[in-house]
Each structure stands twice: as C-alpha cells, then as structure tokens.
Motif scaffolding. Structure first.
Motif, PDB file in Angstrom:
ATOM      1  N   GLU A  21       0.826  -1.204   0.000  1.00  0.00           N
ATOM      2  CA  GLU A  21       0.000   0.000   0.000  1.00  0.00           C
ATOM      3  C   GLU A  21       0.862   1.257   0.000  1.00  0.00           C
ATOM      4  N   ALA A  28      -1.738  -2.205  -5.453  1.00  0.00           N
ATOM      5  CA  ALA A  28      -3.003  -2.356  -4.722  1.00  0.00           C
ATOM      6  C   ALA A  28      -3.468  -3.809  -4.771  1.00  0.00           C
ATOM      7  N   ARG A  53      -9.618  -6.403  -7.504  1.00  0.00           N
ATOM      8  CA  ARG A  53      -8.353  -5.721  -7.781  1.00  0.00           C
ATOM      9  C   ARG A  53      -7.658  -6.302  -8.999  1.00  0.00           C
TER      10      ARG A  53
END
Length: 503
Positions: free
Chosen positions: A181, A322, A394
C-alpha cells in the motif's frame, strides 16, 4: 527424552512454525501478453515516431524556458501534490508500524503507594494482643504495636514484555500489505506528477496559442475598421452603396466579437497556471504578458516498446501494488481460523522503601497466552470470502488499467499523427490564402475588383491564419498528451529507469 533436548525442541518450535504463512503468495497476473511482447505500439507506424526510450523530463525537449519553469514550479509547489505526498508519508509510517508490531513490546513500570489498613482490622489485632498479654505481656505488647505497623509505604519497579508468536503469518502478511500500500501511494504521487506536468504544458500551449489568435483577431479588426472608413468615404462620394457600408460595419463587429471570448480564455488560462503552481490568480500576468511563440517540438518523437510503457506508467504500478496488498489480506483473514499465541513476561520488585528495591525483592513471571475464536458463527469465513472477492476485483482493475494504458498510448499516437498532418494542410491553406490576398490586392488597386471582393479575400486570409494557429496549438497539445500516455514526467529515484511492476 533428555530435559536439555526437550527444552531445545520447545525453543525451536516457534521458529519452525514462524515459517508458515497462510494465504496465496502474490504473483503478478499476465495481461495482454501478445501486445506487451510486440516491438512497438500498434499505432506507432502511422505517427512516424522512432523506437527509442523517451526523456522523462519531456518539457526540456521543447526548449521553452517559461514552460520548464512552470512545470518545475508546479511539481514543487502544487497543493494537490503536497496532499498526495502527505498520503504517501502516512502509508510509509503505517508500514513501519506494521514491521515494529512483529517485534517484542517492552515496557517499564514504577509506582508508589501508601497503604492504610482499616481501623476494624487494627482494632482486631489489638484485641488479639490484649488476649495474649494476659499470659505473655511482652508478646501481647508486640502484637498491639504491630497493629500500628499495618500502615506502610509500598514501592514497585520493573519491566514487562509481550510478543505475539507469528505462527501462521498474520503479522507478516500485514507487513506485506502495508508495504504494497505504501508503494501504491508512491505510484499515486508519481501519477499525479505525470498528470500535473501534462496539464501545465497543455494549458501553457493553449495560452500561447490564444495570444497568437488574439493578435490575428486584432489585425482582422484593424483591417475591417480601415475598410469601413474607406467604404464610408466612397459612399460620401457616391461610389459605394449603403449596403456596402453596412456589410463592412458588420464585418468589423464580427471581428470584435471574436476577440472578446479569446481574451477571456487567455485570462482563465493564466489563472489556471497560477493555481497549478500554488499561486494566487493574477500572479503570472506580468511574467507571461509578452507574446511568445509556441514551444518548438522536437524533430523526432521518441516512443519505446509497450512493455517499457507498462513498467513505467505510475497508474499501472499503483493498480498492481493495490492488487498485491489485497492479496496479502487473504492470508490475514485465514489466520483467524487458528489460535494466536503470545508470550508475556514480567520482572517486578516490591519493597516498603525505595532503597530495598533490588534483585532480592524481585519476582519473575513468564506465561504463554492463547486466544482462539472457536465459535464465531461464520464471521471468519465471511472475512476470508470478502478478502478473496476484493482480490478478484483488484485483479480485474489491474487488467483494465493495463489495457487502458495501451489504449491511451495508441490513441495519443493516432491523435498526434493526425495533428501533425493537419498542421501541414493548414499551413498549405494559409500559404494559398496569402497568395490569393496578394493577387486580389493587385486587382483592387487596378480597379478590376470591388472592395467587397477584397474584404472577402482578406477575411479568408485571416481565417486561414487563425486555423493554422489552432492546428499548431493542437499539435503541441497532442504531443504533450502523448508524453503523458507514455507515463513520462514523474519525479523519483527510479524516474530515469522504469521501475518493474512485478515483485
């Protein structure tokens, strides 16, 4: 088993179990393999670019000092970039926190208290002393005196420590997630830099183009004003009609009406540039007031292969990181099926005076602590399913980002190639309009053409000049859009060499 071997096995057990990590290890998905293995982008041939790695600071290739200053100021002072930088620092600190949580937590404690026994207890002790004094006065007195000693000071000092044994990788997956992240936040900042540099360049190009177009509109209005004055003189002599006067006056008013919105757009561009460099409206009016030509484009436009493009683009890197962080969440969720084991330890010394605190008054406590949610009514199962679904989302987002990046670059190449051809055609039309205006001027002076014909040709000439100016602006804007689509313009340690998206 020998006691030494037993202790050694127990000591090695946490180490052996620490190698176990639940959840899938991250592997970057393959997307558009055939396109990424191609030597060049699909639309590169039509745009007539050369297959060479481009310069990251594309604005320096345009050799415009004001443009370079504006972009550098924006990258240093833009409020939007400062906000993205703050988010990046927060993500990095969270990653540092997650790493620290894997280590033992050690604390110190100290305290002091005055303990006063209840009067009822004191009276009870004195009563016992009185009973004893009947047979042994000396002992009884000692017991009565002890009642007064029940009030005392107590001092405490020591250390405590706790350590969660990461038997199933929960903490390590949390570190993995926080690191991904943080890298996604870094890519977000880089993408904001790419967007901002391109926006500054495009607004600046439009501003310079507006300056040129305003000058063309002014020249057109001056010519129309002269034509109106001449027509009015001819009418006074009876050589021109009222229709010709009104037609000349209408042309002047049209030219004046064209100039006003261009000036408003010019002022708006100045204020937009000021905002992007973190300044107030009007701060750039004096600096950029003087007219200047459009930035000059390089003779050869450099575009490298699709794989390099994907590795370099920050938005692709952000989507990939991500995805990696989401993948780590699966392991964290799975670890909730298993117990969490922590070790607690404490060394504390207790005494009635500070001077008595020491090894002789210390006590030691070491204890394991196990926490296991045996009955959770499907909570963990739902969390695991949620983590897997989030990773699937994602993954789809990453694949879409890669495809969108390829589409963006190919569209930018197509637009740039078309804009370059449009400039050539517009310049040819401008040259033809100039020749027509010169021939009409000769005919008008020789009396072979009317003033109305001369005004029409002059209007066509200035329109051709305006179209050529717009085509040149559009070419520069599309060139900058191409640099943006290539992921150029971000500042960082690896800006010159594209970072690898895979880990």
């Amino acid at each position: 088993m020998d006691s030494t071997l037993r202790l050694g096995a127990l000591a090695l057990l946490p180490v052996l179990l620490a190698g176990c990590m639940l959840g899938p290890d991250y592997v970057r998905p393959e997307v558009a393999r055939d396109a990424l293995q191609a030597p060049s982008l699909h639309r590169a041939g039509a745009a007539k670019v050369i297959a060479t790695p481009p310069a990251n600071r594309w604005w320096d290739e345009l050799h415009d000092a004001e443009l370079s200053w504006l972009v550098d100021q924006a990258l240093s002072n833009s409020p939007s970039l400062r906000a993205a930088g703050g988010r990046l620092r927060a993500a990095r600190e969270l990653s540092a926190q997650r790493r620290a949580e894997r280590l033992p937590q050690v604390g110190a404690m100290a305290g002091g208290a005055y303990v006063q026994a209840p009067d009822a207890i004191k009276d009870s002790v004195r009563g016992i002393g009185d009973e004893i004094a009947a047979g042994d006065p000396q002992t009884g007195q000692a017991v009565r005196n002890a009642a007064d000693d029940l009030d005392t000071d107590i001092y405490l000092a020591g250390f405590d420590a706790s350590w969660e044994l990461d038997l199933f990788g929960r903490r390590r997956r949390a570190v993995e997630q926080s690191l991904a992240e943080a890298e996604a936040s870094e890519a977000e900042l880089a993408d904001a830099q790419v967007q901002l540099a391109a926006e500054v360049g495009q607004v600046y190009a439009n501003y310079r183009g507006l300056q040129a177009r305003i000058e063309i509109a002014r020249r057109s209005a001056d010519a129309s004003a002269q034509a109106l004055a001449l027509t009015e003189q001819r009418r006074a002599r009876g050589a021109a009609s009222d229709l010709e006067v009104e037609r000349a006056r209408g042309q002047l008013q049209q030219n004046q009406a064209t100039q006003l919105p261009l000036e408003a757009q010019r002022d708006a561009a100045l204020d937009q540039l000021a905002l992007m460099i973190g300044r107030e409206p009007g701060a750039l009016d004096a600096r950029l007031a003087a007219a200047a030509p459009l930035p000059s484009l390089p003779a050869q436009v450099k575009v490298d292969d699709p794989a390099s493009l994907i590795r370099r683009r920050p938005d692709v890197r952000q989507a990939e990181r991500a995805l990696a962080g989401s993948n780590a969440q699966i392991g964290q969720a799975l670890s909730a099926y298993f117990p969490q084991v922590s070790l607690f330890g404490s060394i504390a010394a207790v005494a009635t005076s500070p001077g008595d605190l020491g090894p002789d008054s210390a006590s030691t406590l070491v204890a394991p602590f196990l926490r296991w949610s045996v009955l959770d009514f499907g909570r963990v199962r739902a969390q695991v399913a949620q983590a897997r679904a989030g990773t699937e989302a994602r993954t789809a987002a990453y694949e879409g980002t890669v495809l969108a990046a390829l589409q963006d670059a190919n569209t930018a190449l197509s637009n740039y190639g078309a804009a370059r051809r449009q400039v050539v055609v517009a310049q040819q039309a401008q040259a033809s309009a100039d020749r027509s205006a010169s021939l009409m001027d000769q005919r008008y002076k020789a009396g072979a053409a009317s003033l109305i014909d001369a005004l029409d040709v002059q209007r066509q000439q200035l329109t051709a000049h305006d179209n050529a100016a717009q085509a040149q602006v559009q070419q520069v804007v599309n060139y900058i859009a191409l640099q943006k689509s290539l992921g150029l313009g971000w500042q960082g340690a690896n800006a010159a060499q594209p970072a690898t998206a895979a880990r």
